[in-house]
Design a protein around this motif. Sequence first.
Motif, PDB file in Angstrom:
ATOM      1  N   PRO A   1       0.833  -1.207   0.000  1.00 30.90           N
ATOM      2  CA  PRO A   1       0.000   0.000   0.000  1.00 30.90           C
ATOM      3  C   PRO A   1       0.869   1.258   0.000  1.00 30.90           C
ATOM      4  N   THR A   2       0.262   2.369  -0.401  1.00 28.31           N
ATOM      5  CA  THR A   2       0.999   3.622  -0.362  1.00 28.31           C
ATOM      6  C   THR A   2       1.230   4.044   1.083  1.00 28.31           C
ATOM      7  N   VAL A   3       2.230   4.885   1.284  1.00 26.57           N
ATOM      8  CA  VAL A   3       2.624   5.351   2.613  1.00 26.57           C
ATOM      9  C   VAL A   3       2.399   6.856   2.671  1.00 26.57           C
ATOM     10  N   GLU A   4       1.773   7.313   3.736  1.00 26.48           N
ATOM     11  CA  GLU A   4       1.622   8.754   3.925  1.00 26.48           C
ATOM     12  C   GLU A   4       2.956   9.309   4.413  1.00 26.48           C
TER      13      GLU A   4
ATOM     14  N   ALA B   1      -3.501  16.982  -3.150  1.00 28.76           N
ATOM     15  CA  ALA B   1      -4.421  17.579  -2.174  1.00 28.76           C
ATOM     16  C   ALA B   1      -5.823  17.059  -2.478  1.00 28.76           C
ATOM     17  N   ALA B   2      -6.636  16.948  -1.441  1.00 24.47           N
ATOM     18  CA  ALA B   2      -7.982  16.373  -1.577  1.00 24.47           C
ATOM     19  C   ALA B   2      -8.876  17.185  -2.503  1.00 24.47           C
ATOM     20  N   TRP B   3      -8.684  18.484  -2.577  1.00 24.58           N
ATOM     21  CA  TRP B   3      -9.548  19.339  -3.404  1.00 24.58           C
ATOM     22  C   TRP B   3      -9.168  19.316  -4.889  1.00 24.58           C
ATOM     23  N   CYS B   4      -8.071  18.685  -5.222  1.00 26.31           N
ATOM     24  CA  CYS B   4      -7.516  18.702  -6.587  1.00 26.31           C
ATOM     25  C   CYS B   4      -8.105  17.558  -7.429  1.00 26.31           C
ATOM     26  N   GLY B   5      -8.894  17.905  -8.439  1.00 29.37           N
ATOM     27  CA  GLY B   5      -9.517  16.900  -9.304  1.00 29.37           C
ATOM     28  C   GLY B   5      -8.514  15.981  -9.991  1.00 29.37           C
ATOM     29  N   PRO B   6      -7.477  16.533 -10.666  1.00 28.30           N
ATOM     30  CA  PRO B   6      -6.481  15.646 -11.292  1.00 28.30           C
ATOM     31  C   PRO B   6      -5.786  14.742 -10.275  1.00 28.30           C
ATOM     32  N   CYS B   7      -5.594  15.245  -9.052  1.00 26.51           N
ATOM     33  CA  CYS B   7      -4.982  14.422  -7.999  1.00 26.51           C
ATOM     34  C   CYS B   7      -5.867  13.224  -7.671  1.00 26.51           C
ATOM     35  N   ARG B   8      -7.164  13.476  -7.566  1.00 23.51           N
ATOM     36  CA  ARG B   8      -8.104  12.392  -7.242  1.00 23.51           C
ATOM     37  C   ARG B   8      -8.161  11.363  -8.366  1.00 23.51           C
ATOM     38  N   ARG B   9      -8.007  11.809  -9.612  1.00 25.11           N
ATOM     39  CA  ARG B   9      -8.007  10.862 -10.734  1.00 25.11           C
ATOM     40  C   ARG B   9      -6.704  10.060 -10.790  1.00 25.11           C
ATOM     41  N   PHE B  10      -5.588  10.694 -10.419  1.00 21.95           N
ATOM     42  CA  PHE B  10      -4.292  10.012 -10.459  1.00 21.95           C
ATOM     43  C   PHE B  10      -4.133   9.040  -9.291  1.00 21.95           C
ATOM     44  N   GLY B  11      -4.789   9.301  -8.174  1.00 21.02           N
ATOM     45  CA  GLY B  11      -4.654   8.466  -6.974  1.00 21.02           C
ATOM     46  C   GLY B  11      -4.810   6.975  -7.234  1.00 21.02           C
ATOM     47  N   PRO B  12      -5.905   6.540  -7.901  1.00 16.59           N
ATOM     48  CA  PRO B  12      -6.067   5.107  -8.164  1.00 16.59           C
ATOM     49  C   PRO B  12      -4.978   4.527  -9.080  1.00 16.59           C
TER      50      PRO B  12
ATOM     51  N   ALA C   1      -0.277   0.922  -9.244  1.00 12.80           N
ATOM     52  CA  ALA C   1       1.156   0.735  -9.504  1.00 12.80           C
ATOM     53  C   ALA C   1       1.860   0.262  -8.237  1.00 12.80           C
ATOM     54  N   ALA C   2       1.437   0.777  -7.087  1.00 14.60           N
ATOM     55  CA  ALA C   2       2.027   0.348  -5.812  1.00 14.60           C
ATOM     56  C   ALA C   2       1.803  -1.142  -5.591  1.00 14.60           C
ATOM     57  N   GLU C   3       0.630  -1.633  -5.969  1.00 11.71           N
ATOM     58  CA  GLU C   3       0.334  -3.060  -5.838  1.00 11.71           C
ATOM     59  C   GLU C   3       1.209  -3.900  -6.764  1.00 11.71           C
ATOM     60  N   ARG C   4       1.494  -3.381  -7.956  1.00 12.23           N
ATOM     61  CA  ARG C   4       2.288  -4.122  -8.939  1.00 12.23           C
ATOM     62  C   ARG C   4       3.784  -4.107  -8.647  1.00 12.23           C
ATOM     63  N   HIS C   5       4.234  -3.150  -7.843  1.00 18.60           N
ATOM     64  CA  HIS C   5       5.679  -2.988  -7.592  1.00 18.60           C
ATOM     65  C   HIS C   5       5.945  -2.929  -6.085  1.00 18.60           C
ATOM     66  N   PRO C   6       5.825  -4.076  -5.398  1.00 17.26           N
ATOM     67  CA  PRO C   6       5.974  -4.078  -3.940  1.00 17.26           C
ATOM     68  C   PRO C   6       7.384  -3.741  -3.457  1.00 17.26           C
ATOM     69  N   ASP C   7       8.375  -3.759  -4.345  1.00 18.05           N
ATOM     70  CA  ASP C   7       9.748  -3.435  -3.956  1.00 18.05           C
ATOM     71  C   ASP C   7      10.016  -1.931  -3.967  1.00 18.05           C
TER      72      ASP C   7
ATOM     73  N   ALA D   1      -0.660  14.518 -13.926  1.00 20.44           N
ATOM     74  CA  ALA D   1      -1.087  13.146 -13.650  1.00 20.44           C
ATOM     75  C   ALA D   1      -0.706  12.264 -14.834  1.00 20.44           C
ATOM     76  N   LEU D   2       0.040  11.217 -14.585  1.00 15.95           N
ATOM     77  CA  LEU D   2       0.435  10.294 -15.650  1.00 15.95           C
ATOM     78  C   LEU D   2      -0.630   9.219 -15.848  1.00 15.95           C
ATOM     79  N   PRO D   3      -0.875   8.848 -17.106  1.00 12.68           N
ATOM     80  CA  PRO D   3      -1.733   7.686 -17.330  1.00 12.68           C
ATOM     81  C   PRO D   3      -0.976   6.414 -16.923  1.00 12.68           C
ATOM     82  N   PRO D   4      -1.704   5.312 -16.717  1.00 12.04           N
ATOM     83  CA  PRO D   4      -1.053   4.080 -16.222  1.00 12.04           C
ATOM     84  C   PRO D   4       0.173   3.647 -17.027  1.00 12.04           C
ATOM     85  N   GLN D   5       0.078   3.645 -18.357  1.00  8.11           N
ATOM     86  CA  GLN D   5       1.201   3.181 -19.178  1.00  8.11           C
ATOM     87  C   GLN D   5       2.428   4.081 -19.020  1.00  8.11           C
TER      88      GLN D   5
END
Length: 123
Positions: free
Chosen positions: A2-5, A27-38, A43-49, A90-94
Amino acid sequence: MPTVELTKDNFEEIVTGSEIVLIDFWAAWCGPCRRFGPVFEKAAERHPDIVFGKVDTEAQPELAGAFRISSIPTLMAVRDRAVLYAEPGALPPQALEELIGTIRAVDMADVRRQAAAKSASGS
């Protein structure tokens, strides 16, 4: 993994104690931030190292200021305590996967040689 605060209290320990750290300044109020979060979480799940850290710029203004974050989201990649990437947007997944591959492939001995040469020349 999981991600770390990341906070001003744990930032130094986590970044210096990990080979690769990706940091999402958001920041919570940032729309692009909320879209990039997932995207960042998956990516965090795919790269546990790799440590995937999140800095809430509203809760951690000192960290945002220290890194001169003026636009969010900003993604920063640190490897062996050297910042290799720091760009807003915000970067797309690829694109995030490609960045991770690039960060993994960097010759850190070469990075250290270049930094030492630059330091020695005074620039």
